[in-house]
Design an enzyme around this catalytic site. Structure first.
Site, mmCIF file in Angstrom:
data_model
loop_
_atom_site.group_PDB
_atom_site.id
_atom_site.type_symbol
_atom_site.label_atom_id
_atom_site.label_comp_id
_atom_site.label_asym_id
_atom_site.label_seq_id
_atom_site.Cartn_x
_atom_site.Cartn_y
_atom_site.Cartn_z
ATOM 1 N N HIS A 117 29.947 40.017 -14.456
ATOM 2 C CA HIS A 117 28.959 40.839 -13.761
ATOM 3 C C HIS A 117 28.327 41.847 -14.726
ATOM 4 O O HIS A 117 28.190 43.031 -14.428
ATOM 5 C CB HIS A 117 29.631 41.552 -12.567
ATOM 6 C CG HIS A 117 28.685 42.042 -11.512
ATOM 7 N ND1 HIS A 117 28.080 43.270 -11.584
ATOM 8 C CD2 HIS A 117 28.237 41.488 -10.363
ATOM 9 C CE1 HIS A 117 27.330 43.458 -10.507
ATOM 10 N NE2 HIS A 117 27.402 42.383 -9.760
ATOM 11 N N ASP B 87 23.376 39.035 -4.945
ATOM 12 C CA ASP B 87 23.845 38.386 -6.181
ATOM 13 C C ASP B 87 25.215 37.723 -6.002
ATOM 14 O O ASP B 87 25.667 36.996 -6.878
ATOM 15 C CB ASP B 87 23.851 39.372 -7.369
ATOM 16 C CG ASP B 87 24.607 40.649 -7.108
ATOM 17 O OD1 ASP B 87 24.592 41.135 -5.957
ATOM 18 O OD2 ASP B 87 25.220 41.190 -8.053
ATOM 19 N N HIS C 13 26.019 41.643 -0.907
ATOM 20 C CA HIS C 13 24.865 41.817 -1.784
ATOM 21 C C HIS C 13 24.420 40.429 -2.235
ATOM 22 O O HIS C 13 25.248 39.530 -2.461
ATOM 23 C CB HIS C 13 25.232 42.681 -3.007
ATOM 24 C CG HIS C 13 25.134 44.151 -2.733
ATOM 25 N ND1 HIS C 13 25.816 45.106 -3.468
ATOM 26 C CD2 HIS C 13 24.411 44.835 -1.801
ATOM 27 C CE1 HIS C 13 25.519 46.310 -2.993
ATOM 28 N NE2 HIS C 13 24.682 46.170 -1.984
HETATM 29 ZN ZN LIG Z 1 26.921 42.419 -7.714
HETATM 30 ZN ZN LIG Z 2 27.181 44.747 -5.112
#
Ligand SMILES: [Zn+2]
Ligand SMILES: [Zn+2]
Length: 311
Positions: free
Chosen positions: A276, A68, A66
Site C-alpha cells: 500500500h 482501492d 475504500h
Molecule cells: Zn487503501
Molecule cells: Zn483506506
C-alpha cells in the site's frame, strides 16, 4: 512433507494505481483453501497474470470499503458467475459489508447470476460482518480479526495455522508398526498396545508448531496493533508514506515506513512485508523499506506485484 502456505501479492499500491502497482489484494493458498484479502480494481486481471484461478477462491476478507480495496469485487464476481462458480462464496468484512455486498449483487450481478442459473450452476454469495475476534475456523487454521485505526470501520486479519501432531517416521519404522487406525490413536495423544508392548504417544510423536500471518491495512499507529500481530511469521502491513509525511499519515490513518518497522519490532515478527505504498514511492520503495529497517532487525521487503512468499 508438510503443506506450505503460499502468499501472492496481487496488488501493492495505494489509492492511485501505477504502472507497476495495482490496487491492493493479497492471495493466500493453503491446501484446497484459496483466500483473498481485499480486492482492489483490476484484481481479476492480476489473477490471470499470476496464473492463479479466481474460481478456486473460497473466501474473501475485506479490510474496509475504500475503493482501492474493493473496486475489483464487482468484476471478479461477474467473472466467477459467468465461468460457472458452483457453491457459496463467503465475503467477510467490517460493519456495513452486508449492505455493500447486497448493492454489488443488485447493481452488477443480476444478468450474470441468471445466466449462471440457466447453465445449471448455483452461485451463492454470503456476507458476514465482524468487529473483532473469530472469523473462521477449520481443522487446519483459524482466521481472527481486530480493529484498525482508519477513518471508517476497518479490520485487520490474522491467519493462524494450528499446531500439528506428527508421527516420527524413523521411530515408526523401527517399531515396525503397520499404517492404519492405530496411528490415528497416537496422533490423538492416546497410548497403544501392539503385541503386548505398550507404545506411548509422546515417545513417537512430535508437534509441528503453527504459523501466523497478519494482514493490517489501512491503519494509523496504535499501541494495540503490535499485540494483535504478535509473533507473526509474516506481517503484511501498510506503509503508505515516509516519515517526511508523518503528520499526514497520522491525520489520514496511515503508517510510515518507520512506524511499520516499530510495530514489527514490538510484535517480534519474523518477516515484514510493506504494501500500500503511495504512488510517489512507486520507483523508490527503498526509501520506505530503509526507514523500516532502521528500527526493525528482521527481514523487510517492500513487496512488489506478483512477489510470492512460501512459509
Ligand atoms: Zn487503501
Ligand atoms: Zn483506506
Amino acid at each position: 512433507m508438510a503443506n506450505k502456505i503460499k502468499v501472492t501479492f496481487l496488488g501493492t499500491g495505494s489509492s492511485i494505481p501505477t504502472e507497476n502497482r495495482n490496487h491492493v489484494s493479497v492471495h493466500l493458498k493453503y491446501k484446497e483453501q484459496d483466500l483473498l484479502f481485499d480486492c482492489g480494481e483490476g484484481t481479476q486481471r492480476q489473477f490471470r497474470k499470476a496464473k492463479l484461478n479466481p474460481m478456486k477462491v473460497n473466501r474473501i476478507f475485506i479490510s474496509h470499503w475504500h475503493g482501492d480495496h474493493t473496486l475489483g469485487l464487482p468484476g471478479l464476481l461477474q467473472t466467477m458467475a459467468m465461468s460457472g462458480y458452483n457453491g457459496t462464496l463467503e465475503i467477510h468484512g467490517p460493519n456495513g459489508t452486508k449492505k455493500k455486498v447486497k448493492d454489488i449483487i443488485e447493481n452488477h450481478m443480476g444478468y450474470y447470476l441468471m445466466m449462471s442459473k440457466e447453465d445449471g450452476y448455483s452461485f451463492k454469495i454470503e456476507a458476514h460482518e465482524h468487529k473483532s475476534g473469530p472469523v473462521f475456523e477449520n481443522n487446519d487454521f483459524t482466521v481472527n480479526c481486530f480493529k484498525l485505526n482508519h477513518p471508517m470501520p476497518t479490520i485487520g486479519y490474522t491467519f493462524e495455522l494450528k499446531d500439528k501432531v506428527r508421527i516420527d517416521k524413523s521411530k515408526l519404522n523401527k517399531l515396525k508398526l503397520p499404517n492404519g487406525p492405530l496411528l490415528g490413536h497416537l496422533i490423538a495423544g492416546k497410548d497403544i498396545t501392539v503385541n503386548g508392548k505398550k507404545i506411548k504417544a509422546k515417545d513417537i510423536t512430535y508437534t509441528e508448531p503453527g504459523k501466523k500471518i497478519s494482514y493490517a491495512l489501512d491503519t494509523g499507529y496504535t499501541k494495540d496493533l503490535s499485540k494483535e500481530v504478535k509473533d507473526s511469521e509474516l506481517l503484511i502491513i501498510e506503509s503508505t508514506y515516509s516519515s517526511e509525511e508523518e503528520a499526514m499519515a497520522n491525520k489520514r490513518g496511515h503508517l510510515t515506513g518507520k512506524l511499520a518497522g516499530k510495530i514489527a519490532k514490538e510484535a517480534k515478527v519474523k518477516t515484514l512485508a510493506l504494501v500500500h505504498l503511495s504512488q510517489r514511492y512507486d520507483r523508490i520503495s527503498k526509501v520506505i523499506k530503509d526507514e523500516a529497517k532502521e528500527v526493525f532487525d528482521g527481514k523487510v521487503i517492500a513487496a512488489k506485484d506478483f512477489d510470492t512468499i512460501e512459509l
